[in-house]
Design a protein around this motif. Structure first.
Motif, PDB file in Angstrom:
ATOM      1  N   THR A   1       0.834  -1.201   0.000  1.00 45.16           N
ATOM      2  CA  THR A   1       0.000   0.000   0.000  1.00 45.16           C
ATOM      3  C   THR A   1       0.867   1.248   0.000  1.00 45.16           C
ATOM      4  O   THR A   1       1.860   1.323   0.715  1.00 45.16           O
ATOM      5  CB  THR A   1      -0.905   0.042   1.246  1.00 45.16           C
ATOM      6  N   THR A   2       0.498   2.233  -0.802  1.00 48.39           N
ATOM      7  CA  THR A   2       1.194   3.518  -0.818  1.00 48.39           C
ATOM      8  C   THR A   2       0.371   4.541  -0.049  1.00 48.39           C
ATOM      9  O   THR A   2      -0.808   4.742  -0.330  1.00 48.39           O
ATOM     10  CB  THR A   2       1.423   4.020  -2.255  1.00 48.39           C
ATOM     11  N   VAL A   3       0.983   5.153   0.947  1.00 49.10           N
ATOM     12  CA  VAL A   3       0.310   6.161   1.767  1.00 49.10           C
ATOM     13  C   VAL A   3       1.041   7.488   1.581  1.00 49.10           C
ATOM     14  O   VAL A   3       2.250   7.566   1.825  1.00 49.10           O
ATOM     15  CB  VAL A   3       0.298   5.762   3.256  1.00 49.10           C
ATOM     16  N   GLU A   4       0.312   8.509   1.150  1.00 51.96           N
ATOM     17  CA  GLU A   4       0.925   9.799   0.878  1.00 51.96           C
ATOM     18  C   GLU A   4       0.637  10.809   1.987  1.00 51.96           C
ATOM     19  O   GLU A   4      -0.336  10.682   2.721  1.00 51.96           O
ATOM     20  CB  GLU A   4       0.441  10.350  -0.463  1.00 51.96           C
ATOM     21  N   GLY A   5       1.518  11.794   2.122  1.00 50.68           N
ATOM     22  CA  GLY A   5       1.351  12.822   3.139  1.00 50.68           C
ATOM     23  C   GLY A   5       2.329  13.954   2.924  1.00 50.68           C
ATOM     24  O   GLY A   5       2.831  14.164   1.819  1.00 50.68           O
ATOM     25  N   GLU A   6       2.605  14.672   3.989  1.00 49.46           N
ATOM     26  CA  GLU A   6       3.502  15.823   3.915  1.00 49.46           C
ATOM     27  C   GLU A   6       4.261  15.954   5.223  1.00 49.46           C
ATOM     28  O   GLU A   6       3.735  15.646   6.292  1.00 49.46           O
ATOM     29  CB  GLU A   6       2.701  17.096   3.631  1.00 49.46           C
ATOM     30  N   ARG A   7       5.505  16.399   5.135  1.00 47.90           N
ATOM     31  CA  ARG A   7       6.325  16.593   6.313  1.00 47.90           C
ATOM     32  C   ARG A   7       6.339  18.059   6.739  1.00 47.90           C
ATOM     33  O   ARG A   7       5.923  18.945   5.980  1.00 47.90           O
ATOM     34  CB  ARG A   7       7.751  16.084   6.062  1.00 47.90           C
ATOM     35  N   ALA A   8       6.803  18.308   7.937  1.00 47.63           N
ATOM     36  CA  ALA A   8       6.747  19.650   8.519  1.00 47.63           C
ATOM     37  C   ALA A   8       7.487  20.685   7.687  1.00 47.63           C
ATOM     38  O   ALA A   8       7.118  21.856   7.648  1.00 47.63           O
ATOM     39  CB  ALA A   8       7.327  19.620   9.933  1.00 47.63           C
ATOM     40  N   ASP A   9       8.537  20.266   6.975  1.00 50.03           N
ATOM     41  CA  ASP A   9       9.303  21.227   6.178  1.00 50.03           C
ATOM     42  C   ASP A   9       8.767  21.375   4.766  1.00 50.03           C
ATOM     43  O   ASP A   9       9.335  22.068   3.933  1.00 50.03           O
ATOM     44  CB  ASP A   9      10.779  20.838   6.132  1.00 50.03           C
ATOM     45  N   GLY A  10       7.624  20.715   4.479  1.00 47.56           N
ATOM     46  CA  GLY A  10       7.006  20.822   3.164  1.00 47.56           C
ATOM     47  C   GLY A  10       7.359  19.720   2.196  1.00 47.56           C
ATOM     48  O   GLY A  10       6.831  19.661   1.087  1.00 47.56           O
ATOM     49  N   THR A  11       8.241  18.812   2.585  1.00 48.06           N
ATOM     50  CA  THR A  11       8.603  17.707   1.711  1.00 48.06           C
ATOM     51  C   THR A  11       7.418  16.758   1.523  1.00 48.06           C
ATOM     52  O   THR A  11       6.804  16.346   2.511  1.00 48.06           O
ATOM     53  CB  THR A  11       9.774  16.894   2.308  1.00 48.06           C
ATOM     54  N   PRO A  12       7.086  16.408   0.295  1.00 49.08           N
ATOM     55  CA  PRO A  12       6.038  15.409   0.115  1.00 49.08           C
ATOM     56  C   PRO A  12       6.503  14.056   0.635  1.00 49.08           C
ATOM     57  O   PRO A  12       7.704  13.745   0.607  1.00 49.08           O
ATOM     58  CB  PRO A  12       5.826  15.380  -1.406  1.00 49.08           C
ATOM     59  N   SER A  13       5.584  13.276   1.129  1.00 45.73           N
ATOM     60  CA  SER A  13       5.902  11.938   1.628  1.00 45.73           C
ATOM     61  C   SER A  13       5.106  10.908   0.840  1.00 45.73           C
ATOM     62  O   SER A  13       3.909  11.078   0.595  1.00 45.73           O
ATOM     63  CB  SER A  13       5.553  11.835   3.121  1.00 45.73           C
ATOM     64  N   ARG A  14       5.776   9.856   0.421  1.00 45.09           N
ATOM     65  CA  ARG A  14       5.100   8.753  -0.253  1.00 45.09           C
ATOM     66  C   ARG A  14       5.696   7.480   0.310  1.00 45.09           C
ATOM     67  O   ARG A  14       6.773   7.043  -0.109  1.00 45.09           O
ATOM     68  CB  ARG A  14       5.287   8.843  -1.764  1.00 45.09           C
ATOM     69  N   GLN A  15       5.003   6.898   1.281  1.00 44.57           N
ATOM     70  CA  GLN A  15       5.530   5.727   1.965  1.00 44.57           C
ATOM     71  C   GLN A  15       4.911   4.447   1.422  1.00 44.57           C
ATOM     72  O   GLN A  15       3.700   4.343   1.266  1.00 44.57           O
ATOM     73  CB  GLN A  15       5.279   5.845   3.476  1.00 44.57           C
TER      74      GLN A  15
END
Length: 543
Positions: free
Chosen positions: A182-196
């Motif tokens: 499963t791919t779960v997307e989000g965002e980090r505090a410094d604005g970096t996109p996250s795709r785990q």
């Protein structure tokens, strides 16, 4: 979790002016007659797929297992190295990848497998439905909101999208079982996109694997780095664009402070871009476009590699990402390199070895696809450090003299020290100089120290020396004295091992085996280079 490389199975079967950057529309010389064209590569992949059935039979794979060609390398003497992914009952097998080595006549000599485990599942029916598995994966990521995995990573602040859970076979740890990816997307505090990307057990919901697909290089910059350099542009009407048709159409776009979308292609009417100051929005774009070009040229002219994926397609660069974004990252999903403008939006993160490092993650993804955790994750990060460094030496810019320091100009620590040191990795306070049984438990940026140290020692040797004005003093774990074989030979050995012998689960022991094979292929099994590789691994305690 420690990754292991399965034992080899042998088959009996078959350049600076002050001021405005001068940009030329003329094509830059791009010699590499040995590189594979798109059609040739397609033919090789077709050849590999045509042999998939026979290879599967020779490996005694089960009736529900199939091989799908991912890549193919052919040596000058006709020796073939066919890289396959595996499926079981139509499901992707994670950790099922392998490389088949053949003579020119098609006879198979050996196989490197990511796992030697037999895949035999009692059932293909999951005990947990896909929607619940997706929810569990999302929950696992949500539980890490506000937490950073290591000091180089900004905390996750939001999870805003969940990908569909896909049924797979998990075989990476040597115990094959039914699982969900499963791919779960989000965002980090410094604005970096996250795709785990998470893999969860289809029976228990246990998280078997989790890694961030957006690879970052944290840091702050001090302005524009490359100075005045030549660029190849494209003319469209009265406009000149930062788009390079001689390097697969690679281009640079500006996001103008946004954090999503493709952005706007950088263009103007004068065919001169930037003025070397960060206050000019084009200056960072010049750095980015040049970084992509020199990385392309390094791989092509050094290894005959035609682009990051070896398919002739150029990558996209995006500048001015977000606001006050102190980072840069490579993302496979958009095949793009993205740079923030740093603190106060006045310090773009466009240093050359950052570009080479991040885009080399794309090369690794397209070849061995080293798992981004444990020892294989350290090898993944080290590969990017190694080739990012080699890109810097290849460019040989007066404004950024090549060295074995990683991110030395971005001053991430605020005291002028670099991110990492290849001659003695432990100087950063966290990286490993030598292998130990616990090195795989370190963050991948620090477990990479063993391979970074290996590469420096193999290239330059041990002890005190000065290179391009930088002083080094590299120790060995066993007190040995090493002479070094030169960075060019060391890079050839590492690249061949990466593209020909490494698999997704290769660990340090496997890297030793792979680089020894590569040295034998390139220079001979009784060569000084082969002996140097063996001695250098011993010097970092990989025996």
């Amino acid at each position: 979790m420690k990754r292991k490389l399965a034992a080899v199975a042998v088959l009996s079967a078959t350049a600076l002016l002050t001021g405005v950057v001068q940009v030329s529309t003329a094509a830059v010389a791009d010699p590499a007659p040995q590189s594979q064209g798109a059609k040739q590569r397609a033919d090789l992949i077709a050849l590999a797929n045509g042999q998939a059935g026979k290879v599967a039979h020779a490996l005694a794979l089960g009736g529900q297992e199939q091989l799908v060609a991912k890549d193919a390398v052919v040596d000058a003497d006709g020796t073939r190295h066919l890289r396959y992914e595996r499926t079981f009952a139509g499901l992707p097998v994670l950790g099922g990848d392998l490389v088949v080595h053949q003579k020119a006549d098609g006879s198979t000599t050996s196989v490197d497998k990511a796992t030697g485990a037999t895949i035999a599942l009692p059932s293909l029916t999951p005990q947990i439905p896909a929607d619940k598995a997706a929810d569990q994966a999302t929950g696992a990521v949500q539980s890490t909101v506000g937490i950073a995995a290591d000091k180089d990573e900004s905390p996750l602040t939001a999870v805003h999208q969940t990908g569909k859970a896909e049924l797979v076979v998990w075989a990476t740890d040597g115990s094959p079982r039914l699982a969900y990816r499963t791919t779960v997307e989000g965002e980090r505090a410094d604005g970096t996109p996250s795709r785990q990307l998470l893999v969860t057990d289809a029976a228990s919901g246990e998280v078997l694997s989790s890694h961030e697909q957006v690879r970052t290089a944290a840091g702050t910059g001090k302005g524009v780095f490359v100075g005045s350099v030549p660029l190849t542009t494209t003319q469209s009407g009265s406009s000149y664009q930062l788009k390079d048709a001689t390097r697969g159409g690679q281009a640079t776009y500006t996001l103008k402070g946004k954090t999503s979308g493709s952005g706007t292609l950088v263009a103007n009417t004068t065919n001169s871009f930037g003025n070397g100051l960060s206050s000019n929005s084009e200056s960072a774009a010049v750095d980015a476009q040049y970084g992509a070009a020199v990385t392309w040229d390094f791989y092509k002219n050094t290894f005959g590699r035609n682009g990051i994926k070896n398919n002739g397609v150029g990558a996209t660069s995006r500048v001015h990402y977000g606001s006050n974004y102190v980072n840069a990252f490579w993302d496979d999903s958009c095949f793009c390199m993205t740079y923030g403008d740093g603190s106060g939006n006045t310090h773009p993160l466009t240093e050359l070895d950052v570009a080479g490092h991040e885009m080399s993650h794309g090369v690794t993804s397209a070849t061995a696809n080293l798992n981004y955790s444990g020892e294989s994750g350290g090898l993944n990060e080290a590969t990017s450090d190694i080739f990012g460094t080699m890109v810097e030496f290849y460019a040989n810019l007066p404004s950024d003299k090549p060295d074995y320091l990683i991110g030395e100009l971005i001053n991430i620590n605020g005291d002028g020290t670099p991110l990492r040191y290849m001659d003695k990795p432990s100087k950063d306070g966290a990286s490993a100089d030598y292998w130990s049984s616990t090195v795989g438990n370190k963050d991948v940026h620090y477990s990479s120290g063993v391979a970074n140290h290996f590469f420096y020692l193999l290239a330059e040797g041990s002890g005190a020396k000065t290179i391009n004005g930088v002083s080094y003093n590299s120790p060995t774990s066993n007190g040995s004295t090493l002479a070094g074989i030169g960075r060019d030979k060391a890079a050839q050995i590492w690249y061949r091992a990466l593209t020909t012998y490494f698999t997704s689960t290769t660990n340090y022991a496997g890297a030793r085996t792979g680089t020894l094979k590569a040295a034998a292929d390139l220079y001979g099994a009784s060569s000084a280079e082969y002996s140097a590789v063996a001695a250098t691994w011993a010097a970092v305690n990989v025996n």
